[in-house]
Enzyme design. Structure first.
Site, PDB file in Angstrom:
ATOM      1  N   HIS A  18      39.409 -52.116  68.121  1.00 17.73           N
ATOM      2  CA  HIS A  18      40.240 -51.460  69.122  1.00 17.73           C
ATOM      3  C   HIS A  18      39.317 -51.374  70.398  1.00 17.73           C
ATOM      4  O   HIS A  18      38.360 -52.038  70.592  1.00 17.73           O
ATOM      5  CB  HIS A  18      40.376 -50.144  68.574  1.00 17.73           C
ATOM      6  CG  HIS A  18      39.209 -49.244  68.254  1.00 17.73           C
ATOM      7  ND1 HIS A  18      38.648 -48.574  69.299  1.00 17.73           N
ATOM      8  CD2 HIS A  18      38.988 -48.583  67.225  1.00 17.73           C
ATOM      9  CE1 HIS A  18      37.591 -47.863  68.840  1.00 17.73           C
ATOM     10  NE2 HIS A  18      37.732 -47.719  67.425  1.00 17.73           N
ATOM     11  N   HIS A  49      31.646 -38.117  61.874  1.00 20.49           N
ATOM     12  CA  HIS A  49      32.865 -38.444  61.542  1.00 20.49           C
ATOM     13  C   HIS A  49      34.007 -37.223  61.117  1.00 20.49           C
ATOM     14  O   HIS A  49      35.121 -37.473  60.758  1.00 20.49           O
ATOM     15  CB  HIS A  49      32.916 -39.439  60.263  1.00 20.49           C
ATOM     16  CG  HIS A  49      32.256 -40.767  60.336  1.00 20.49           C
ATOM     17  ND1 HIS A  49      31.014 -41.009  60.530  1.00 20.49           N
ATOM     18  CD2 HIS A  49      33.067 -41.702  60.831  1.00 20.49           C
ATOM     19  CE1 HIS A  49      30.689 -42.246  61.041  1.00 20.49           C
ATOM     20  NE2 HIS A  49      31.949 -42.738  61.223  1.00 20.49           N
ATOM     21  N   LYS A  59      38.650 -38.804  70.521  1.00 25.30           N
ATOM     22  CA  LYS A  59      38.013 -40.279  70.666  1.00 25.30           C
ATOM     23  C   LYS A  59      39.123 -41.130  69.949  1.00 25.30           C
ATOM     24  O   LYS A  59      39.502 -41.020  69.009  1.00 25.30           O
ATOM     25  CB  LYS A  59      36.858 -40.255  69.761  1.00 25.30           C
ATOM     26  CG  LYS A  59      35.989 -41.490  69.870  1.00 25.30           C
ATOM     27  CD  LYS A  59      34.950 -41.560  68.934  1.00 25.30           C
ATOM     28  CE  LYS A  59      34.074 -42.939  68.699  1.00 25.30           C
ATOM     29  NZ  LYS A  59      33.230 -43.087  67.618  1.00 25.30           N
ATOM     30  N   LYS A  74      40.339 -45.816  64.662  1.00 24.59           N
ATOM     31  CA  LYS A  74      41.453 -46.135  63.746  1.00 24.59           C
ATOM     32  C   LYS A  74      41.806 -45.090  63.007  1.00 24.59           C
ATOM     33  O   LYS A  74      42.894 -44.662  62.478  1.00 24.59           O
ATOM     34  CB  LYS A  74      40.893 -47.319  62.895  1.00 24.59           C
ATOM     35  CG  LYS A  74      41.054 -48.488  63.438  1.00 24.59           C
ATOM     36  CD  LYS A  74      42.400 -49.083  63.050  1.00 24.59           C
ATOM     37  CE  LYS A  74      43.387 -49.828  64.152  1.00 24.59           C
ATOM     38  NZ  LYS A  74      43.094 -51.420  64.156  1.00 24.59           N
TER      39      LYS A  74
END
Ligand code: MSP
Length: 683
Positions: A18, A148, A324, A327
């Site tokens: 991306h 994450h 942010k 995906k």
């Protein structure tokens, strides 16, 4: 001659690229192209990080072997690098034999230094970043990963450890004595305080992982993916394949050449030039992986007795809607769409102009079109076309016959060139582009003042007019020269359009005075056609399947066959949200027969269909041109969404959407199983 080495991170192959991934590679390319222009011997490396639990799990979820997933993702990267004119000298894959040879050599050297030992390893582990975290680093009661946000898992196993703790002082001395070691300055401070807080030894092997490089001399263990990955920066140069760097002894470790390509024929000649002998070894990384590059990697290199990078430069994140881009958040801009609609160079320009290198920046479709229209279509495109049209009209299809070496633009151009060079040296890309655009504005101001379009009526092709137009064109030539690293395909077209010929090979071309007089002008060319913002945004919304998932087209999704999507959309929204039957019936689905179908000029995806809905005939635009020929559709019955608000797509009003199933990224039309009256309700 000084050697300049620049690298990007190697990208994980668990998912497709991306904007955040392509950003670093575009930056690397701009840097490499600029250095080549500056006459430096430059080597530019990018590649993929293919081992580890993250990839193993992603492949298992998709039901394919890890290498199959890796191959698929790598081919998308390579395709993107072609579309974006990336001029990398090499693309390293960590599954190549040459890389494994480098990793083995690295482990051996670290072992020889006495920095490895075996111990039990316990802690909270994030498979996403393949890292152990301490209790205090974790978020909330669920002990979520600080990067994450996903829950971590408790892990306990025997591992090989690296004596990282022994390197804290040497690392601190490195930051202190080398102000450029970590950039920007704020990041250097951040890394320094992290190290000052104390370093624990690092486990550099994993026990239960099949998908990785076997740990040399340690049965049953696999090399920790970050030690594996970081070594790419030297394995790609042939480290571990020639003489043992730094000693007189040969290292016989690179004999299995299975999946190799790249630099292995050179032995370690590249290593000697671009690592040992280079003046600059620059790693470009995102801020989330700074610790690995500015702490672990230099410590590994210190232990192995190898030179350290000269600079690790951390950039910020691309955000969308304040989050942010990633995906997992599903907020990724659609790269294939942007490239197809605006061209790879426009995307490069946007990325470099919009982000202050080092800070976060925001993406929006609206911001993208606005930036394109104002800077490229208007400022650059219109200036070029205004000047070339005038010059061509007045001087018979040629650049003006008389040049000029005394005018107010000259000092401004000198200043712009100096600022541009200074900014490029500092990686202040936005400032470099601003300096060029200021010169463009000054050239326009100069023209407005001199009014050549009025003067020509009194003066005809006078010497004075020749000077004025030559000055304007010369300023544009300097701007286009500065743009060469940023827009490697379009900047040469600008130079050709203004009669400047082929791009010069060096930065001297930024000096005033090189535009040839009386050179033939090739005639008008639409460099940056203006894009209608409202129509574009409607098109984007339609292509996203009418809605909520801006994230996926067939190119940007690894998903296998999925949802039925409406109309122009090849995007899918598998969503998962339940709706009531009443809500479903709000959508009016009806059968219709295609009466006529034609391609829409300037779109490779869209077809214009005329459909008979029983009581009325409608025009519907559908994104199916890549799968269907217009003539094959005539007479076919389809299902359409009949109560959709009309939207203009590429200048055509679409009064509905055709239903298509997305199969492996291709829209496949739905037909009734037997002929039915047109306009029949589908439920
Ligand atoms: N494989 C590791 C790097 C190993 S380097 C020896 C990795 N891969 S990654 O694919 O997850 O990320 C690669 C780069 O993309 C990182 O530098 C990361 O910062 C960057 N980006 C990913 N998303 C991003 C944004 N939204 N914005 C900008 N860059 C971000 O980490």
């Amino acid at each position: 001659m000084s050697a300049f080495y620049v690298t990007t991170p190697i990208y994980y192959v668990n998912d497709l690229p991306h904007i955040g991934h392509i950003y670093t590679t575009v930056v690397g390319d701009v840097v490499a192209r600029y250095r080549r222009l500056a006459g430096e011997t430059t080597y530019f490396l990018t590649g993929t990080d293919e081992h580890g639990q993250k990839i193993e799990r992603a492949a298992a979820e998709k039901g394919v072997a890890p290498i199959e997933l890796a191959d698929r993702v790598v081919s998308r990267y390579l395709e993107l690098w072609r579309e974006l004119a990336i001029s990398h000298d090499d693309f390293i894959r960590t599954t190549e034999a040459r890389h494994a040879a480098g990793v083995r050599a690295m482990v051996e050297r670290i072992r020889a230094a006495g920095d490895l030992y075996v111990d039990r390893h316990e802690g909270w582990y994030c498979a996403g970043c393949e890292t152990f975290y301490t209790e205090k680093e974790l978020l909330g009661d669920e002990r979520r990963c600080p990067t994450h946000g996903m829950p971590t898992e408790w892990k306990s196993e025997e591992n090989v450890f690296f004596r990282l703790s022994a390197y804290a002082d040497r690392l601190l001395a490195w930051y202190r004595e080398n102000p450029k070691s970590v950039q920007p300055e704020s990041r250097r401070n951040e890394v320094r305080s992290f190290v000052e807080g104390g370093l624990r030894d690092l486990s550099v092997s994993r026990a239960d992982l099949a998908w990785g490089i076997p740990f040399p001399g340690q049965e049953g263990q696999t090399v920790y993916v970050w030690l594996d990955a970081l070594t790419n920066y030297v394995s790609a140069l042939g480290f571990g394949q020639g003489r043992d760097p730094g000693s007189d002894q040969g290292l016989d470790s690179g004999s299995d050449q299975g999946r190799d390509h790249g630099s292995d024929q050179d032995g370690d000649a590249l290593y000697r030039t671009f690592w040992e002998g280079a003046e600059t070894r620059l790693h470009l990384v995102g801020k989330d992986i700074l610790r690995f590059h500015a702490v672990y990697w230099p410590a590994f290199l210190m232990s192995a007795g190898l030179p350290l990078p000269t600079t690790v430069w951390a950039h910020g994140w691309w955000l969308r809607d304040q989050k942010k881009v990633s995906k997992s958040t599903g907020n990724v801009p659609r790269l294939d769409h942007l490239i197809e609609r605006f061209g790879g160079d426009s995307l490069r320009y946007f990325l470099m102009r919009e982000m202050v290198f080092g800070q976060d920046a925001s993406y929006s479709d609206e911001g993208f079109v606005e930036r394109y229209n104002s800077d490229l279509a208007n400022d650059l495109g219109n200036t070029v076309s205004r000047l070339t049209t005038l010059s061509s009209g007045i001087f018979e299809g040629r650049t003006p016959p008389v040049a000029c070496d005394d005018n107010p633009l000259i000092p401004l151009a000198r200043q712009a060139a100096a600022e541009y060079r200074g900014a490029m040296a500092e990686h202040a890309f936005q400032a470099a582009l601003q300096a060029l655009w200021r010169l463009l504005a000054e050239a326009n101001g100069y023209l407005v003042e001199r009014e050549p379009w009025k003067r020509v009526k009194q003066e005809g092709p006078s010497e004075g007019l020749s000077r004025v137009l030559w000055n304007g064109l010369e300023a544009v030539r300097i701007v286009a020269t500065g743009l060469l690293p940023f827009m490697p395909r379009t900047a040469p077209r600008v130079l050709a359009a203004i009669g400047a010929g082929e791009p010069a090979a060096g930065l001297d071309a930024l000096e005033w005075g090189a535009l040839p007089t009386g050179a033939e002008l090739p005639g008008p060319e639409a460099l940056f056609p203006r894009i209608d913002k409202a129509a574009y945004l409607a098109e984007v919304a339609a292509e996203a399947g009418g809605g909520t998932d801006p994230g996926t087209t067939h190119h940007d999704s690894l998903k296998r066959p999925s949802s039925v999507s409406a109309g122009a959309g090849v995007g899918g929204n598998t969503g998962g949200t339940m709706i009531s039957i009443d809500r479903f019936f709000e959508t009016e689905l009806r059968t219709a027969t295609v009466k006529a179908a034609e391609a829409i000029p300037s779109s490779s995806k869209l077809l214009k269909l005329t459909v008979d809905l029983g009581e009325e005939t409608r025009t519907v635009v559908a994104g199916i041109a890549k799968v269907y020929e217009p003539e094959d559709l005539v007479g076919k019955q389809v299902v359409i969404v009949a109560n959709l608000e009309p939207a203009k797509l590429m200048g055509v009003e679409s009064q509905g959407m055709v239903l298509a199933a997305e199969a492996d990224g291709r829209p496949i039309l739905l037909h009734p199983a037997e002929p039915v009256p047109n306009g029949a309700r589908v439920r």
